[in-house]
Design an enzyme around this catalytic site. Sequence first.
Site, PDB file in Angstrom:
ATOM      1  N   LYS A  60     -30.269  33.681  64.392  1.00  0.00           N
ATOM      2  CA  LYS A  60     -29.673  33.600  65.516  1.00  0.00           C
ATOM      3  C   LYS A  60     -29.255  35.371  65.664  1.00  0.00           C
ATOM      4  O   LYS A  60     -29.146  35.420  66.641  1.00  0.00           O
ATOM      5  CB  LYS A  60     -27.776  33.090  65.211  1.00  0.00           C
ATOM      6  CG  LYS A  60     -26.833  33.110  66.839  1.00  0.00           C
ATOM      7  CD  LYS A  60     -25.757  32.258  65.874  1.00  0.00           C
ATOM      8  CE  LYS A  60     -24.648  32.729  65.192  1.00  0.00           C
ATOM      9  NZ  LYS A  60     -23.314  34.029  65.502  1.00  0.00           N
ATOM     10  N   ASN A  61     -28.621  35.825  64.156  1.00  0.00           N
ATOM     11  CA  ASN A  61     -27.976  37.296  64.527  1.00  0.00           C
ATOM     12  C   ASN A  61     -29.044  38.136  65.202  1.00  0.00           C
ATOM     13  O   ASN A  61     -28.363  39.093  65.153  1.00  0.00           O
ATOM     14  CB  ASN A  61     -27.309  38.160  63.429  1.00  0.00           C
ATOM     15  CG  ASN A  61     -25.918  36.476  62.779  1.00  0.00           C
ATOM     16  OD1 ASN A  61     -25.004  36.147  63.865  1.00  0.00           O
ATOM     17  ND2 ASN A  61     -25.320  37.241  62.297  1.00  0.00           N
TER      18      ASN A  61
ATOM     19  N   CYS B 276     -15.555  33.605  67.811  1.00  0.00           N
ATOM     20  CA  CYS B 276     -14.485  32.874  66.882  1.00  0.00           C
ATOM     21  C   CYS B 276     -13.189  33.355  66.196  1.00  0.00           C
ATOM     22  O   CYS B 276     -12.965  34.909  66.837  1.00  0.00           O
ATOM     23  CB  CYS B 276     -15.598  32.720  65.122  1.00  0.00           C
ATOM     24  SG  CYS B 276     -17.195  32.130  65.053  1.00  0.00           S
TER      25      CYS B 276
ATOM     26  N   ARG C 199     -11.325  41.392  65.098  1.00  0.00           N
ATOM     27  CA  ARG C 199     -12.403  42.215  66.101  1.00  0.00           C
ATOM     28  C   ARG C 199     -12.214  43.299  66.980  1.00  0.00           C
ATOM     29  O   ARG C 199     -12.312  42.527  68.085  1.00  0.00           O
ATOM     30  CB  ARG C 199     -13.308  40.736  65.802  1.00  0.00           C
ATOM     31  CG  ARG C 199     -13.121  39.923  65.017  1.00  0.00           C
ATOM     32  CD  ARG C 199     -14.314  38.655  64.896  1.00  0.00           C
ATOM     33  NE  ARG C 199     -15.963  39.042  65.177  1.00  0.00           N
ATOM     34  CZ  ARG C 199     -16.657  38.083  64.869  1.00  0.00           C
ATOM     35  NH1 ARG C 199     -16.311  36.934  65.101  1.00  0.00           N
ATOM     36  NH2 ARG C 199     -17.848  38.334  63.770  1.00  0.00           N
TER      37      ARG C 199
ATOM     38  N   ASP D 163     -20.614  35.891  56.282  1.00  0.00           N
ATOM     39  CA  ASP D 163     -21.587  34.399  56.846  1.00  0.00           C
ATOM     40  C   ASP D 163     -21.846  33.536  55.783  1.00  0.00           C
ATOM     41  O   ASP D 163     -22.137  32.203  56.356  1.00  0.00           O
ATOM     42  CB  ASP D 163     -22.183  34.884  57.597  1.00  0.00           C
ATOM     43  CG  ASP D 163     -22.243  35.743  58.897  1.00  0.00           C
ATOM     44  OD1 ASP D 163     -20.753  35.351  59.614  1.00  0.00           O
ATOM     45  OD2 ASP D 163     -22.733  36.366  60.073  1.00  0.00           O
TER      46      ASP D 163
ATOM     47  N   ARG E  14     -23.477  25.500  67.199  1.00  0.00           N
ATOM     48  CA  ARG E  14     -23.839  27.398  68.020  1.00  0.00           C
ATOM     49  C   ARG E  14     -24.932  27.980  66.801  1.00  0.00           C
ATOM     50  O   ARG E  14     -25.936  29.514  67.101  1.00  0.00           O
ATOM     51  CB  ARG E  14     -22.464  28.104  67.558  1.00  0.00           C
ATOM     52  CG  ARG E  14     -21.226  27.172  68.949  1.00  0.00           C
ATOM     53  CD  ARG E  14     -20.353  28.347  68.716  1.00  0.00           C
ATOM     54  NE  ARG E  14     -20.573  30.182  68.251  1.00  0.00           N
ATOM     55  CZ  ARG E  14     -20.110  30.959  67.463  1.00  0.00           C
ATOM     56  NH1 ARG E  14     -18.297  30.558  67.112  1.00  0.00           N
ATOM     57  NH2 ARG E  14     -20.412  31.876  67.480  1.00  0.00           N
TER      58      ARG E  14
HETATM   59  C1  UD1 Z   1     -21.897  40.751  63.121  1.00  0.00           C
HETATM   60  C2  UD1 Z   1     -21.804  38.344  62.806  1.00  0.00           C
HETATM   61  C3  UD1 Z   1     -21.440  38.353  61.857  1.00  0.00           C
HETATM   62  C4  UD1 Z   1     -20.937  38.560  60.841  1.00  0.00           C
HETATM   63  C5  UD1 Z   1     -20.757  40.131  60.232  1.00  0.00           C
HETATM   64  C6  UD1 Z   1     -20.155  40.774  59.752  1.00  0.00           C
HETATM   65  C7  UD1 Z   1     -24.271  38.384  64.800  1.00  0.00           C
HETATM   66  C8  UD1 Z   1     -23.770  37.865  66.971  1.00  0.00           C
HETATM   67  N1  UD1 Z   1     -22.594  39.002  64.596  1.00  0.00           N
HETATM   68  O1  UD1 Z   1     -20.610  40.444  63.527  1.00  0.00           O
HETATM   69  O2  UD1 Z   1     -21.855  36.815  61.436  1.00  0.00           O
HETATM   70  O3  UD1 Z   1     -20.378  38.430  60.423  1.00  0.00           O
HETATM   71  O4  UD1 Z   1     -21.687  40.805  61.513  1.00  0.00           O
HETATM   72  O5  UD1 Z   1     -21.287  41.041  59.312  1.00  0.00           O
HETATM   73  O6  UD1 Z   1     -24.800  39.768  64.615  1.00  0.00           O
HETATM   74  N2  UD1 Z   1     -14.638  46.421  63.419  1.00  0.00           N
HETATM   75  C9  UD1 Z   1     -13.840  47.066  63.737  1.00  0.00           C
HETATM   76  N3  UD1 Z   1     -14.075  47.768  65.280  1.00  0.00           N
HETATM   77  C10 UD1 Z   1     -14.875  47.635  66.432  1.00  0.00           C
HETATM   78  C11 UD1 Z   1     -16.029  46.697  65.559  1.00  0.00           C
HETATM   79  C12 UD1 Z   1     -16.001  46.743  64.063  1.00  0.00           C
HETATM   80  O7  UD1 Z   1     -12.732  47.364  63.558  1.00  0.00           O
HETATM   81  O8  UD1 Z   1     -15.477  47.989  67.279  1.00  0.00           O
HETATM   82  C13 UD1 Z   1     -14.553  45.877  62.912  1.00  0.00           C
HETATM   83  C14 UD1 Z   1     -14.169  44.464  62.426  1.00  0.00           C
HETATM   84  O9  UD1 Z   1     -12.732  43.883  62.885  1.00  0.00           O
HETATM   85  C15 UD1 Z   1     -14.621  43.686  61.043  1.00  0.00           C
HETATM   86  C16 UD1 Z   1     -15.555  44.830  60.560  1.00  0.00           C
HETATM   87  O10 UD1 Z   1     -15.087  45.811  61.612  1.00  0.00           O
HETATM   88  O11 UD1 Z   1     -13.706  43.803  60.597  1.00  0.00           O
HETATM   89  C17 UD1 Z   1     -17.131  44.095  60.573  1.00  0.00           C
HETATM   90  O12 UD1 Z   1     -17.439  43.658  62.118  1.00  0.00           O
HETATM   91  P1  UD1 Z   1     -18.962  43.788  62.584  1.00  0.00           P
HETATM   92  O13 UD1 Z   1     -19.813  44.085  61.559  1.00  0.00           O
HETATM   93  O14 UD1 Z   1     -18.807  44.482  63.926  1.00  0.00           O
HETATM   94  O15 UD1 Z   1     -19.572  42.318  62.722  1.00  0.00           O
HETATM   95  P2  UD1 Z   1     -20.230  41.894  64.201  1.00  0.00           P
HETATM   96  O16 UD1 Z   1     -21.514  42.295  65.045  1.00  0.00           O
HETATM   97  O17 UD1 Z   1     -18.632  41.164  65.422  1.00  0.00           O
END
Ligand code: UD1
Length: 429
Positions: free
Chosen positions: A22-23, A126, A131, A316, A408
């Site tokens: 999925k990711n 989620c 986030r 995850d 999902r």
């Molecule tokens: C992706 C994955 C999700 C996984 C996560 C961490 C997909 C579709 N989803 O989510 O399944 O759990 O990586 O491995 O691939 N953050 C900030 N500011 C930002 C962006 C992120 O503070 O602008 C923080 C987030 O709150 C979190 C951390 O960075 O604490 C990591 O998040 P991120 O790696 O961005 O997760 P996703 O890409 O949303």
Amino acid sequence: MDRIRIVGGNRLNGRVPISGAKNAALPLMIASLLTDQTLTLDNVPRLADVEQLKRILGNHGLDYSVDGKRPGPEVYPGDTVHFTARTIVDTTAPYELVSKMRASFWVVGPLLARMGEARVSLPGGCAIGTRPVDFFIEALKQLGADIDVDAGYVVATARRGLRGARIVLPGVSVGATHVTMMAATLARGETVIENAAREPEIVDLALCLNKMGARITGAGTPTIVIEGVPRLEGARHAVMPDRIESGTYAMAVTMTGGDLVLEGARADTLAEPMKILRAVGAEIDETNDGIRVRRNGHGLAPVDVITDPFPGFPTDLQAQLMALVSRAEGTSHIRETIFENRFMHVQELARLGADIKLDGQTATVRGVSGLKGAQVMATDLRASVSLVIAGLAAQGETTINRVYHLDRGFERIETKLGGVGAEIERLSG
Ligand code: UD1
């Protein structure tokens, strides 16, 4: 609303085909917005999130067609889907769509790079913490975009196109790395992304973008270098196998005992989870078509685990590991460092008899000798599958409500687990 009913106690034996990730599928689909030609993806999983993203991308002008007819419930290889964004008809991603899936926010990168503008609602997804999107905004600014946040929308413009830059991401973020990499493919000059996420899905996206004509090196390391090109073309790419689904079934068989081959699973994407599972008591071998996971007779050992960005233990798989060690002979500690609020499974696991105490971001799990079936509620994607794992080993019947969370991200979980010996069924309505 569908429910899943499990009667626990059966061992799992046989072969489970692992679906496309999925990711990886989601960012690959979004990358098709970067070109007016066709991007063909093989091994696309049939998941609610994939369907949802097709609808969202359709809003921007993406057309798609799926090869072949939809077979029955039996196991089949993933779909081949042709995605074509010949013309971008709308550069706005509205709240009604983006709020349903956080990753759809990522369209901001390709739309801005190709069209010079994007207006994208702040995301939902989620309910596992705040986030934020500050890293994305900072990175796109560095690439020369003007960005305003107005009435819940990120409004990004780059009328004269994006230009390469050296970008140091303030924290490791999968999404911010995907978006910056996609946007930089069409920027003028060279972009260097420092502190990039190293997840295998980043590598998969870079491989596909390079097939489309991008010039990306270093994906999978903390420093990614992108030499901008004027345009990207069509390509064909197979979505990598899902390491979270693989790790989940590996934990399921470690929980129930038995012998499973995870067909197509890639050991190189699962080094840390395999190390932890061995410590818990699984025997794991790489085979020529996947990964074989066994546990026979022995009890489960407790472990101390901290979630971390790749190559660390994935957040995850945190909920699934917690279900597993709830039956260990001793006390485990699991610390979540990526997301706050990612412990919603704790109270549901407690309904099955697990003994878990939370202190901030650390869960202390005292192993119990047995779990007992109960009615439980799925609260998010990974939490819901941890309840499935617990239910497989619990005595008696477990019913999991709100399984749309499961749909999902897990393709036909009841068919796959039912095929290897679990007593599991979906109750519709
Ligand atoms: C992706 C994955 C999700 C996984 C996560 C961490 C997909 C579709 N989803 O989510 O399944 O759990 O990586 O491995 O691939 N953050 C900030 N500011 C930002 C962006 C992120 O503070 O602008 C923080 C987030 O709150 C979190 C951390 O960075 O604490 C990591 O998040 P991120 O790696 O961005 O997760 P996703 O890409 O949303």
